[in-house]
Design an enzyme around this catalytic site. Structure first.
Site, short mmCIF file in Angstrom:
data_model
loop_
_atom_site.label_atom_id
_atom_site.label_comp_id
_atom_site.label_asym_id
_atom_site.label_seq_id
_atom_site.Cartn_x
_atom_site.Cartn_y
_atom_site.Cartn_z
CB THR A 1 -0.95 0.02 1.21
OG1 THR A 1 -0.21 0.19 2.41
CG2 THR A 1 -1.75 -1.28 1.29
N GLY A 2 0.48 2.22 -0.80
CA GLY A 2 1.32 3.40 -0.95
C GLY A 2 2.62 3.08 -1.65
CB ALA B 1 8.23 -10.40 -4.97
CB VAL C 1 5.42 -5.68 -6.62
CG1 VAL C 1 5.00 -4.54 -5.69
CG2 VAL C 1 6.68 -6.36 -6.10
CE1 TYR D 1 2.42 9.12 11.33
CE2 TYR D 1 4.13 9.79 12.88
CZ TYR D 1 3.72 9.06 11.77
OH TYR D 1 4.63 8.27 11.11
N GLY D 2 0.64 10.02 16.56
CA GLY D 2 1.11 9.03 17.51
C GLY D 2 0.03 8.05 17.91
CB SER E 1 -2.76 6.75 13.62
OG SER E 1 -1.53 7.33 13.18
CE LYS E 2 1.47 5.23 11.77
NZ LYS E 2 1.82 4.47 10.53
N GLY F 1 12.26 5.09 11.25
CA GLY F 1 13.07 6.16 11.81
C GLY F 1 12.75 7.46 11.10
#
Length: 300
Positions: free
Chosen positions: A20-21, A39, A41, A177-178, A180-181, A210
């Site tokens: 995805t993305g 692979a 893809v 954001y945090g 969701s992560k 990172g």
């Protein structure tokens, strides 16, 4: 294996993957390296023309690559269902599902058409629904893997069931954001439980890049301009998710990231206790099932 690099990716001939993305940034690099190892893809992204451009770029380097693109909007559950139905109708196996796509630190509060906060909707709800739809196919594929991309920002996240859409709280893009992560990590471990209950030998793993020098991170990410000085290369950022997706030594629930926090070799890292809260993971799972209408059927 402290010095893992792309050269350690084994031969993937005969493997089928969804990224995805996969049209930009870390997703594009992942799609490229998976294709390089043989692979097939499938790039999943919102705009088919963008996916087509990504495929053309990969063909320039790998003319024999096996590539295709299917439209997917993770904020639209109808789009997620359509993507999964199309994929399942054409394929009888799925070896690697790389839940890579995401939105990062949106400056202002945004909601989907269904009223859900954009970070959580894209990064968690959409990938939850996608994985649910593909779950039967993953179960029937030997040694399948689901890799969900999270972030070190999970450390500042919390799951506020009383205000998941930020209608009551003062909006904080870092917190949203945090949140969701953190949800991504809780999902990773709860998914492994479902694989185990089904008696499958599939793996659910997580990875974080990172601080990587992607276009998105350098424009709206945590580091902004600072990331241009501190960020590691896209190659370094993509390494943890590629290791999670392909390392034969990976185990259930392994979490890969840069050894030194924001940069460094792809390494297995420890998870903070808040992401290992089984009760919270199960509560979030039930909440997300009800919100998306998607359930994971197991044989156990």
């Amino acid at each position: 294996m402290s010095g893992w690099t792309f050269s350690n990716i084994p031969d993937l001939t005969g493997k089928r993957t969804i990224v995805t993305g996969g049209n930009v940034g870390l997703g594009f690099k992942s799609a490229l390296e998976l294709a390089r190892k043989g692979a097939e893809v499938i790039i999943a992204c919102r705009r088919p023309e963008s996916g087509g451009q990504a495929i053309a770029r990969i063909y320039q380097e790998l003319p024999a690559a096996k590539l295709s693109c299917l439209p997917l909007d993770l904020t639209d559950l109808t789009s997620v269902t359509r993507f999964a139905d199309t994929f399942v109708s054409c394929h009888d196996r799925l070896d690697i599902l790389l839940n890579n796509a995401g939105v990062v630190n949106l400056e202002t509060l945004r909601h989907t058409g269904q009223g859900h906060e954009m970070h959580m909707a894209t990064n968690h709800y959409g990938h939850f629904a996608l994985t649910a739809h593909l779950f039967p196919l993953l179960l029937q594929t030997g040694n399948a893997r689901v890799v969900t991309v999270t972030s070190g920002a999970y450390r500042v996240g919390e799951i506020r069931f009383d205000d998941m859409d930020w209608n009551e709280r003062h909006y904080s893009r870092t917190k949203a954001y945090g949140d969701s992560k953190l949800a991504n990590l809780l999902f990773t471990y709860a998914l492994q439980t479902r694989f185990d209950l089904a008696g499958a030998n599939a793996l659910s793993l997580a990875a974080h890049p990172g601080l990587a020098a992607t276009e998105r991170q350098q424009s709206i990410g945590i580091g902004g301009r600072l990331s241009k000085w501190l960020a590691a290369s896209v190659e370094t950022g993509a390494a943890p998710q590629l290791r999670a997706a392909t390392d034969p030594a990976a185990g259930k629930g392994d979490f890969y990231g840069p050894r030194f926090g924001i940069r460094g070799p792809a390494s297995k890292i420890k998870v903070k206790r808040k992401a290992l809260d089984n009760a919270l993971a199960e509560e979030l799972w039930a909440y997300t099932e009800n919100l998306t209408g998607c359930r994971f059927e197991t044989r156990g």
